[in-house]
Write a protein that holds these residues in place. Structure first.
Motif, PDB file in Angstrom:
ATOM      1  N   GLN A 377       0.834  -1.147  -0.032  1.00 54.52           N
ATOM      2  CA  GLN A 377      -0.040   0.005   0.011  1.00 54.52           C
ATOM      3  C   GLN A 377       0.753   1.407  -0.075  1.00 54.52           C
ATOM      4  O   GLN A 377       2.087   1.295   0.484  1.00 54.52           O
ATOM      5  N   PRO A 378       0.470   2.245  -0.400  1.00 56.97           N
ATOM      6  CA  PRO A 378       1.119   3.594  -0.496  1.00 56.97           C
ATOM      7  C   PRO A 378       1.485   4.186   0.790  1.00 56.97           C
ATOM      8  O   PRO A 378       2.434   4.815   1.030  1.00 56.97           O
ATOM      9  N   SER A 379       0.425   3.899   1.773  1.00 56.28           N
ATOM     10  CA  SER A 379       0.646   4.438   2.915  1.00 56.28           C
ATOM     11  C   SER A 379       0.212   3.721   4.091  1.00 56.28           C
ATOM     12  O   SER A 379      -0.783   2.813   4.089  1.00 56.28           O
ATOM     13  N   TYR A 380       0.767   3.706   5.167  1.00 56.72           N
ATOM     14  CA  TYR A 380       0.452   2.928   6.510  1.00 56.72           C
ATOM     15  C   TYR A 380       0.501   4.190   7.739  1.00 56.72           C
ATOM     16  O   TYR A 380       1.034   4.928   7.616  1.00 56.72           O
ATOM     17  N   ALA A 381      -0.469   3.660   8.842  1.00 58.99           N
ATOM     18  CA  ALA A 381      -0.504   4.597   9.899  1.00 58.99           C
ATOM     19  C   ALA A 381       0.429   4.263  10.839  1.00 58.99           C
ATOM     20  O   ALA A 381       0.898   2.626  11.105  1.00 58.99           O
ATOM     21  N   VAL A 382       1.022   4.697  11.670  1.00 57.68           N
ATOM     22  CA  VAL A 382       2.050   4.377  12.783  1.00 57.68           C
ATOM     23  C   VAL A 382       1.311   3.304  13.768  1.00 57.68           C
ATOM     24  O   VAL A 382       0.216   3.468  14.156  1.00 57.68           O
ATOM     25  N   GLY A 383       1.731   2.266  13.933  1.00 60.14           N
ATOM     26  CA  GLY A 383       1.474   0.994  14.674  1.00 60.14           C
ATOM     27  C   GLY A 383       0.929   0.050  13.951  1.00 60.14           C
ATOM     28  O   GLY A 383       0.520  -1.100  14.235  1.00 60.14           O
ATOM     29  N   ASN A 384       0.235   0.440  12.713  1.00 63.62           N
ATOM     30  CA  ASN A 384      -0.215  -0.513  11.728  1.00 63.62           C
ATOM     31  C   ASN A 384       0.698  -1.493  11.212  1.00 63.62           C
ATOM     32  O   ASN A 384       2.087  -1.150  11.079  1.00 63.62           O
ATOM     33  N   SER A 385       0.435  -2.684  10.852  1.00 63.54           N
ATOM     34  CA  SER A 385       1.180  -3.678   9.978  1.00 63.54           C
ATOM     35  C   SER A 385       1.621  -3.250   8.602  1.00 63.54           C
ATOM     36  O   SER A 385       0.581  -2.966   8.100  1.00 63.54           O
ATOM     37  N   GLN A 501       7.256   5.387  -6.020  1.00 62.15           N
ATOM     38  CA  GLN A 501       7.013   6.604  -5.192  1.00 62.15           C
ATOM     39  C   GLN A 501       7.634   6.028  -3.470  1.00 62.15           C
ATOM     40  O   GLN A 501       7.595   5.149  -3.440  1.00 62.15           O
ATOM     41  N   PRO A 502       7.805   7.178  -2.632  1.00 57.48           N
ATOM     42  CA  PRO A 502       8.352   7.004  -1.420  1.00 57.48           C
ATOM     43  C   PRO A 502       7.166   6.374  -0.475  1.00 57.48           C
ATOM     44  O   PRO A 502       6.035   6.677  -0.890  1.00 57.48           O
ATOM     45  N   LEU A 503       7.573   5.452   0.078  1.00 58.33           N
ATOM     46  CA  LEU A 503       6.540   4.720   1.227  1.00 58.33           C
ATOM     47  C   LEU A 503       6.177   6.128   2.354  1.00 58.33           C
ATOM     48  O   LEU A 503       7.118   6.726   2.846  1.00 58.33           O
ATOM     49  N   VAL A 504       5.007   6.134   2.533  1.00 52.44           N
ATOM     50  CA  VAL A 504       4.402   6.999   3.521  1.00 52.44           C
ATOM     51  C   VAL A 504       3.965   6.432   4.811  1.00 52.44           C
ATOM     52  O   VAL A 504       3.202   5.452   4.845  1.00 52.44           O
ATOM     53  N   ILE A 505       4.412   6.877   5.894  1.00 47.85           N
ATOM     54  CA  ILE A 505       4.030   6.264   7.235  1.00 47.85           C
ATOM     55  C   ILE A 505       3.301   7.853   7.958  1.00 47.85           C
ATOM     56  O   ILE A 505       4.194   8.583   7.957  1.00 47.85           O
ATOM     57  N   ALA A 506       2.039   7.401   8.251  1.00 40.14           N
ATOM     58  CA  ALA A 506       1.506   8.658   8.634  1.00 40.14           C
ATOM     59  C   ALA A 506       0.734   8.503  10.221  1.00 40.14           C
ATOM     60  O   ALA A 506       0.633   7.581  10.678  1.00 40.14           O
ATOM     61  N   PRO A 507       0.193   9.553  10.569  1.00 36.22           N
ATOM     62  CA  PRO A 507      -0.457   9.640  12.036  1.00 36.22           C
ATOM     63  C   PRO A 507      -1.636   8.853  11.728  1.00 36.22           C
ATOM     64  O   PRO A 507      -2.145   8.678  10.443  1.00 36.22           O
ATOM     65  N   ALA A 508      -2.280   8.261  12.755  1.00 33.26           N
ATOM     66  CA  ALA A 508      -3.768   7.459  12.483  1.00 33.26           C
ATOM     67  C   ALA A 508      -4.948   8.480  11.723  1.00 33.26           C
ATOM     68  O   ALA A 508      -5.575   7.961  10.660  1.00 33.26           O
ATOM     69  N   VAL A 509      -5.024   9.650  11.964  1.00 30.72           N
ATOM     70  CA  VAL A 509      -5.714  10.581  11.207  1.00 30.72           C
ATOM     71  C   VAL A 509      -5.361  11.867  11.310  1.00 30.72           C
ATOM     72  O   VAL A 509      -4.579  12.502  12.273  1.00 30.72           O
ATOM     73  N   THR A 510      -5.145  12.723   9.983  1.00 26.60           N
ATOM     74  CA  THR A 510      -4.618  14.018   9.942  1.00 26.60           C
ATOM     75  C   THR A 510      -5.635  15.087   9.801  1.00 26.60           C
ATOM     76  O   THR A 510      -6.938  14.443   9.532  1.00 26.60           O
ATOM     77  N   ALA A 511      -5.263  16.264  10.197  1.00 24.67           N
ATOM     78  CA  ALA A 511      -6.315  17.447  10.474  1.00 24.67           C
ATOM     79  C   ALA A 511      -5.642  18.672   9.529  1.00 24.67           C
ATOM     80  O   ALA A 511      -4.806  18.984   9.925  1.00 24.67           O
ATOM     81  N   ASN A 512      -6.443  18.913   8.413  1.00 18.92           N
ATOM     82  CA  ASN A 512      -5.804  19.989   7.409  1.00 18.92           C
ATOM     83  C   ASN A 512      -6.901  21.020   7.859  1.00 18.92           C
ATOM     84  O   ASN A 512      -8.098  21.241   7.438  1.00 18.92           O
ATOM     85  N   ALA A 538     -10.355   4.052  12.396  1.00 20.05           N
ATOM     86  CA  ALA A 538     -10.411   4.820  13.657  1.00 20.05           C
ATOM     87  C   ALA A 538     -11.546   5.330  14.254  1.00 20.05           C
ATOM     88  O   ALA A 538     -12.373   5.709  13.452  1.00 20.05           O
ATOM     89  N   SER A 539     -11.636   5.578  15.317  1.00 14.88           N
ATOM     90  CA  SER A 539     -12.606   6.431  16.429  1.00 14.88           C
ATOM     91  C   SER A 539     -12.171   7.188  17.186  1.00 14.88           C
ATOM     92  O   SER A 539     -10.986   7.067  17.597  1.00 14.88           O
ATOM     93  N   ASN A 593      -8.427   6.329  18.550  1.00 20.04           N
ATOM     94  CA  ASN A 593      -7.954   5.257  19.027  1.00 20.04           C
ATOM     95  C   ASN A 593      -6.987   5.187  20.110  1.00 20.04           C
ATOM     96  O   ASN A 593      -6.243   4.488  20.469  1.00 20.04           O
ATOM     97  N   GLY A 594      -7.325   6.542  21.026  1.00 17.91           N
ATOM     98  CA  GLY A 594      -6.925   6.695  22.295  1.00 17.91           C
ATOM     99  C   GLY A 594      -5.543   7.518  22.293  1.00 17.91           C
ATOM    100  O   GLY A 594      -4.843   7.814  23.241  1.00 17.91           O
ATOM    101  N   GLU A 595      -5.250   7.884  21.240  1.00 16.78           N
ATOM    102  CA  GLU A 595      -3.682   8.516  20.842  1.00 16.78           C
ATOM    103  C   GLU A 595      -4.005   9.943  20.277  1.00 16.78           C
ATOM    104  O   GLU A 595      -4.876  10.086  19.319  1.00 16.78           O
ATOM    105  N   GLN A 596      -3.275  11.009  20.735  1.00 21.23           N
ATOM    106  CA  GLN A 596      -3.421  12.333  20.497  1.00 21.23           C
ATOM    107  C   GLN A 596      -2.388  12.797  19.259  1.00 21.23           C
ATOM    108  O   GLN A 596      -1.116  12.211  19.381  1.00 21.23           O
ATOM    109  N   SER A 597      -2.822  13.650  18.374  1.00 21.63           N
ATOM    110  CA  SER A 597      -1.627  14.249  17.440  1.00 21.63           C
ATOM    111  C   SER A 597      -2.204  15.345  16.867  1.00 21.63           C
ATOM    112  O   SER A 597      -3.616  15.739  16.837  1.00 21.63           O
ATOM    113  N   SER A 598      -1.540  16.192  16.648  1.00 18.71           N
ATOM    114  CA  SER A 598      -1.827  17.660  15.802  1.00 18.71           C
ATOM    115  C   SER A 598      -1.042  17.907  14.590  1.00 18.71           C
ATOM    116  O   SER A 598      -0.409  18.725  14.343  1.00 18.71           O
TER     117      SER A 598
END
Length: 838
Positions: A377-385, A501-512, A538-539, A593-598
């Protein structure tokens, strides 16, 4: 400079990366070139300030004709330049220019390095540059690169005496001269010496030049003819240089291929002057290592015996040579210390590392061995396999076994003992995504002149050195050999074919947050739109951090059962509690999922470079200012790219992009103002034909506002109704005093009264490419200058023409409005607001 070293030391040497594939080229021309390089033990480091400063023809000649290990140290990433292909500015432009440099190096064969210095914009003197850069830290970065790279010769693009013009250029030469000596001094940056040894280059040269109004070349200077032809590559170095330099597309440096003699001249700054060769006094053969002469003899024999019809026939000898290199210069360090001293041991280690890598790549190429690693896949969230597919295949009759593959802490033994000719072997391995893949120099907030980098070991690298990578453990012709391949994402585009293309590792949910800046001129609330994207199931909730002096509603918005790839929009109401002027930062906070990010997400896509994905802070600026507006309908003629239209929409304007057909064939009188974007008369050749219609618009009562242009390459010399001309004059000090010379001018009074306070808080610069030769029919209401210079009145000119008004401005509104500078907003609104005549 404190160096924190993880187990990534070896990755510094792997700064040369490939776009379009991760395996290095394995064609016959590359093999032949690399065989020649294997027999050369010499290195050259070229030093300048910015992307596009480098001499690509010289780099190509040194790397591919002389076969030296060749590097380019660009002190900055070019963040402060102008962008000819898009709207990205500052750090985003620096990301583009970083990739353009890497694309250039893939062509000319050199390697790429950087310091922590940030290109803060044009600087007129080195003193200003070194103050903003933090001289000691940037010098330490240069010493670190020199001690790692160990150049025999260092070359500056610019002199210390100012002929390079730009203060950054001169500062790069001043620092190079000091670094030449500091790298050899154990008392300078001693904390580095637990990882590297001191190093003294043989000489520091200035690559003199003849361009613009400066001719620094003289007949008594050492010179090289680098316009030669390489029959293996089928090109001359003037052709290769043009291909390399043409990758600097954001700067508009497309170049014509040059053929024939071309001389480069050099002035010795420090060290012994060369007499007949750039490497005079430097032993570039294997005999520079006391026990290396026998290796050189074997290299020569392998090269002589190489058969283009059967490259695999060289593999046994290359594998044997690799073993001898390991035995001869990679072991027995205690005895080496006794025989040749501590400094020579460092040289052993250095050339062991370089030649081992070269040999390994030659072995794989000659063996017809190909291997790469891809994510599914082109991207994964931190913590995912992450599901990684590691593939390998061989095409030659050479015994090759893949014993195991490693990625991170995961190791997988391979059941198949040998690769079979023409049979692709695929192995799957699953690992957790561990870290958001932000560029390492953008992970923390930074000041004006340099990046803040927590892990200083990463400094020097053009990209993240700790990106996910697979280590392949092969046995080739009976010898264990390991290789590393970065993990990428690969797909097929129907029009372009196979794309990497470069592999992307992302936060669970981003906010723009929808806008970079929200400008208020009353207590009326505005809707702040936040676009969320989920990179995993995610929730959670989204909220805006409370800001003193502002009302935010609602307190938070929940979301649940979002699937990977889902995107959705939420709205908040934000308003100031009163009419007092203030500026604050608005920040979105996601709990998923219980983790905060900005963090938000930003994608930069151009076909000439890899996709760039970064995760900037999820922030916007709130600006409450005393701002009056007049008129609503604005026509906009796009130039090289700016964010002025978006900024004007923020304060309620209806901005319509104008096409050529609309300009030529429609009635423009319905527009309260027409704005011409930055450098439009440099990049839009059709403006030469549209200009008469624009001037008719003014003559019939319109208000035309033209932003700055470069004096070079104008499509027409008649920019306005009366004569003036742009020149290379600017005010680079954003705090420079501004003198109001015509306080009654409507530009300074309607609808906002402009005072000295409106020139506070500007960013990067006041303006660039001011105008001169100004016809007296123009009024010039402002004067300004950098310290120690005479006043300039060419930043803003205005003239009545017929029933309308023509305005030309070199003030850097394209930087100020996106940054939310209150006074710049007030003044720009005045430019587009022509008072109605009574």
């Amino acid at each position: 400079m404190k160096r924190i070293l993880p187990l990534l030391l070896f990755l510094f040497a792997a700064a040369k990366t490939l776009f379009a594939q991760t395996a290095p080229p394995a064609d016959l021309a590359t093999i032949r070139q690399n065989l020649k390089k294997l027999d050369v033990l010499g290195s050259v480091l070229y030093i300048a300030a910015h992307p596009d400063d480098e001499n690509t023809r010289l780099l190509a000649y040194l790397a591919q004709e002389k076969h030296y290990r060749t590097g380019y140290l660009s002190l900055t990433r070019g963040d402060g330049g102008q962008n000819l292909i898009g709207k990205e500015q500052s750090e985003l432009l620096g990301l583009i220019r970083t990739q353009e440099l890497l694309a250039a190096r893939r062509v000319d064969g050199a390697e790429q390095f950087f310091s922590r210095a940030n290109d803060f914009g044009f600087s007129k003197n080195p003193e200003e540059t070194l103050k903003f850069w933090d001289k000691d830290k940037v010098l330490g970065d240069m010493v670190w690169v020199i001690r790692k790279f160990r150049p025999d010769v260092m070359i500056c693009r610019f002199p210390t005496t100012g002929e390079g013009g730009h203060g950054n250029h001169t500062a790069s030469a001043i620092l190079a001269q000091e670094a030449f000596s500091a790298a050899a001094d154990p008392k300078r940056y001693p904390e580095q010496l637990q990882y590297v040894k001191v190093w003294q280059a043989k000489r520091l040269l200035w690559n003199t030049f003849n361009f613009g109004s400066v001719n620094a070349i003289s007949a008594d200077q050492f010179k090289l003819n680098i316009g030669t032809y390489n029959p293996t590559l089928g090109k001359g170095y003037g052709e290769i240089a043009a291909e390399s330099r043409s990758n600097h597309k954001s700067q508009g440096f497309g170049s014509a291929r040059q053929r024939g003699d071309a001389f480069e001249y050099f002035k010795t700054i420090l060290g012994e002057a060369p007499k007949t060769d750039l490497m005079d006094g430097v032993n570039t053969t294997w005999s520079r290592i006391p026990v290396g002469a026998a290796i050189g003899t074997q290299v020569a024999a392998i090269t002589k015996a190489f058969n283009s019809d059967a490259p695999e026939a060289s593999v046994p000898a290359l594998v044997d040579l690799l073993g001898k290199v390991d035995q001869t210069i990679g072991t027995d360090k205690a005895m080496q210390t006794v025989r040749v001293g501590e400094v020579a041991v460092a040289d052993y280690d250095y050339w062991h590392q370089q030649k081992t890598k070269e040999l390994k790549d030659l072995i794989a190429a000659c063996a017809g061995l190909w291997f790469e690693a891809y994510a599914d896949q082109p991207s994964y969230a931190v913590g995912n396999s992450m599901n990684i597919k590691a593939q390998a295949i061989k095409f030659a009759n050479i015994p090759v076994a893949l014993n195991s593959i490693d990625i991170g802490s995961e190791k997988q033994d391979i059941a198949t003992s040998s690769l079979q000719i023409g049979q692709l072997q695929t192995n799957n391995i699953t690992i957790p995504a561990q870290k958001v893949s932000n560029p390492y120099w953008l992970e923390a907030p930074h000041g004006i002149g340099s990046y803040s980098i927590a892990d200083e070991f990463k400094i020097g690298n053009p990209e993240n050195p700790d990106a996910p990578a697979v280590i392949y453990h092969f046995k080739i012709n009976g010898i264990a050999i390991n290789y590393t391949r970065n993990v990428v994402f690969k797909y097929v585009d129907p029009a372009r074919g196979e794309i990497y293309q470069p592999l992307v590792i992302a936060p669970a949910v981003t906010a723009n947050i929808a806008e970079k800046t929200y400008v208020y001129n009353s207590t009326e609330p505005q809707t702040v739109q936040v676009k969320l994207k989920s990179y995993t199931n995610a929730s959670g909730s989204i909220s805006l951090k409370p800001v003193s002096g502002w009302k935010i509603s609602p307190e938070k918005i929940d979301f649940s059962d979002k699937q990977k790839g889902d995107e959705w929009i939420v709205n908040f109401s934000v308003s100031p509690v009163d009419n007092k002027s203030n500026t604050n930062v608005l920040e979105a906070v996601v709990t998923a999922n219980g983790e905060q990010s900005s963090l938000g997400v930003l994608n930069i896509k151009y076909e000439h470079i890899p996709n760039i994905t970064l995760f900037p802070p999820a922030q916007a600026k709130l600006v409450n200012i005393d701002l009056k507006t007049a008129g609503k309908k604005i026509g906009y003629i796009q130039g090289a790219g700016d964010l002025i239209p978006e900024s004007l929409r923020e304060v309620g304007y209806d901005v319509h992009p104008l096409s050529e057909n609309e300009i030529i064939n429609t009635d423009l009188s319905g527009y309260d103002a027409i704005i011409v974007g930055v450098r439009a008369y440099n990049v839009n050749e059709r403006l030469a034909y549209e200009q008469p219609k624009l001037l008719d618009y003014v003559k019939n009562g319109g208000n035309l506002v033209v932003q700055y242009n470069n004096p070079s390459g104008l499509v027409t010399q008649q920019l306005g109704p009366y004569p003036f001309r742009p020149v290379n004059e600017r005010v680079t000090d954003e705090t420079a005093a501004v003198k109001i010379t015509d306080a009654q001018n409507p530009l300074l009074n309607y609808p906002n009264k402009i005072t000295q306070d409106d020139f506070k808080g500007w960013v990067q610069e006041r303006g660039l490419y001011f105008v001169t030769g100004i016809e007296p029919k123009y009024s010039t209401p402002l004067e300004m200058n950098d310290p120690g210079e005479s006043a300039k009145n060419g930043s803003l000119i205005v003239a009545d023409y017929g029933k309308g008004r023509y305005v030309y401005t070199s003030l850097a509104f394209f930087r100020q409005l996106p940054a939310g500078v209150p006074g710049a907003y007030r003044l720009f609104i005045n430019l587009i607001s022509k008072p109605k005549k009574q």
